[in-house]
Design an enzyme around this catalytic site. Structure first.
Site, short mmCIF file in Angstrom:
data_model
loop_
_atom_site.label_atom_id
_atom_site.label_comp_id
_atom_site.label_asym_id
_atom_site.label_seq_id
_atom_site.Cartn_x
_atom_site.Cartn_y
_atom_site.Cartn_z
NE ARG A 1 1.24 8.50 -2.16
CZ ARG A 1 1.66 8.50 -0.90
NH1 ARG A 1 2.93 8.67 -0.64
NH2 ARG A 1 0.81 8.34 0.09
CE LYS B 1 6.94 8.93 5.28
NZ LYS B 1 5.81 9.02 4.34
N PRO C 1 1.41 5.12 6.31
CG PRO C 1 1.91 3.30 7.65
CD PRO C 1 1.80 3.73 6.22
CD GLU C 2 1.03 11.27 6.70
OE1 GLU C 2 1.85 12.20 6.69
OE2 GLU C 2 0.24 11.08 5.76
#
Ligand SMILES: [Zn+2]
Length: 260
Positions: free
Chosen positions: A249, A51, A2-3
Site C-alpha cells: 500500500r 471494517k 474505506p476506513e
C-alpha cells in the site's frame, strides 16, 4: 479503501434504515448465496466490527459484508433509481420503507448467528467498538517489534479500523517513518490514542480530516499530497509502496519530519 469511521457510519445508516423491519425481498448476487431467500425475516440490527459489517437477520442469520476497496452500501426509498450500476450490486435488502443495496462488496457471506467469530474473532481491539482497549492494542503491536509500523497499524489483528489514510497521518503526527520498526516508536500508547481520537472525530461526518481543517486540499498532513510540500517544514512529501509482497500500500511521509 474505506476506513473504520466510514464503516461505522455505514453500519449506523443500515441500522437506522432496516432494524425492526421485515424484509419483503432479498437478493444475494453472489454464487454461494444465489438461492437464499430471507424475505419474511426481520432485521435485528447492523453493527460494525473494525471494517466488517454484521447485519443480524431473524433469529439465526448474520449477513457479514466488507467494503474492501470499492464497496459501498446505499440506502434509498423503494422505486427510485439506484445510485450505482446494477451489475455492481451484490446484495439487495428490501423493506416496505427502504432498499439497501450493497455495491462491489469485497465479502458477502451468511453466517449462523453463533459463528460470527469466524468473521471477526481475529480482530484486535476495535477503535470505535465497545471492546476498545488501548493497552491491549499496544501489547499486540509490540509483539512484533521489528515489523514496520505502517504495516503493523494496518494489520486488523493488532487494532481494528485503520486504513491507509490514518496509517500515513498517524506516522506523520507521531514523527515516525512508516517503514520504521514498531519498537522504535517513542510513545506507542500516545499513537494508538491519537488513532482513536482521529476516528472518533471523523465518524459523524462524510469528509475526513486529520488537520482539523475541512476545506478541500487541507484535510490531511501527508496522505495523497505527494506533489506538495510538508505543511510544517516545506519539504516535498514522499510516497512509496510499503507492505508485504502482494499487499503493498502507498505510504506518504515527510522525509524531514519523519526521518528513516
Ligand atoms: Zn516536514
Amino acid at each position: 479503501m474505506p476506513e473504520g469511521d466510514t464503516v461505522w457510519r455505514t453500519a449506523r445508516a443500515l441500522d437506522r434504515a432496516l432494524s425492526g423491519q421485515a424484509l419483503t425481498a432479498t437478493d444475494f448476487r453472489v454464487p454461494e448465496l444465489a438461492t437464499v431467500d430471507l424475505s419474511g425475516e426481520t432485521v435485528v440490527e447492523t453493527l460494525a466490527r473494525g471494517k466488517h459489517l454484521l447485519t443480524r437477520i431473524g433469529d439465526a442469520h448474520t449477513l457479514h459484508t466488507h467494503l474492501k476497496m470499492e464497496g459501498a452500501w446505499r440506502i434509498q426509498r423503494p422505486g427510485l433509481p439506484w445510485r450505482r450500476p446494477a451489475h455492481q450490486a451484490r446484495v439487495v435488502l428490501t423493506t416496505p420503507a427502504a432498499i439497501a443495496v450493497g455495491f462491489s462488496l469485497g465479502i458477502v457471506e451468511l453466517l449462523p448467528r453463533d459463528r460470527e467469530d469466524d468473521a471477526v474473532g481475529h480482530l484486535g481491539p476495535d477503535l470505535l467498538g465497545p471492546d476498545w482497549n488501548d493497552h491491549e492494542a499496544v501489547r499486540r503491536l509490540l509483539a512484533t517489534p521489528d515489523r514496520p509500523i505502517g504495516e503493523a497499524l494496518l494489520d486488523q489483528r493488532n487494532l481494528a479500523g485503520i486504513g491507509n489514510l490514518y496509517k500515513s497521518e498517524l506516522c506523520f503526527t507521531s514523527g515516525v517513518h512508516p517503514a520504521g520498526p514498531v519498537g522504535s516508536v517513542p510513545d506507542l500508547l500516545r499513537m494508538v490514542r491519537r488513532a482513536k481520537a482521529m476516528l472518533e472525530a471523523n465518524k459523524e461526518r462524510a469528509e475526513q480530516t486529520t488537520t482539523g481543517d475541512l476545506r478541500p486540499g487541507r484535510r490531511t498532513w501527508v496522505y495523497r499530497r505527494e506533489r506538495e510540500t510538508c505543511r510544517r517544514c516545506q519539504t516535498p512529501i514522499a510516497v512509496e509502496m510499503h507492505g508485504e509482497a502482494g499487499r503493498e500500500r502507498a505510504s506518504y511521509w515527510c522525509p524531514s519530519c519523519q526521518p528513516r
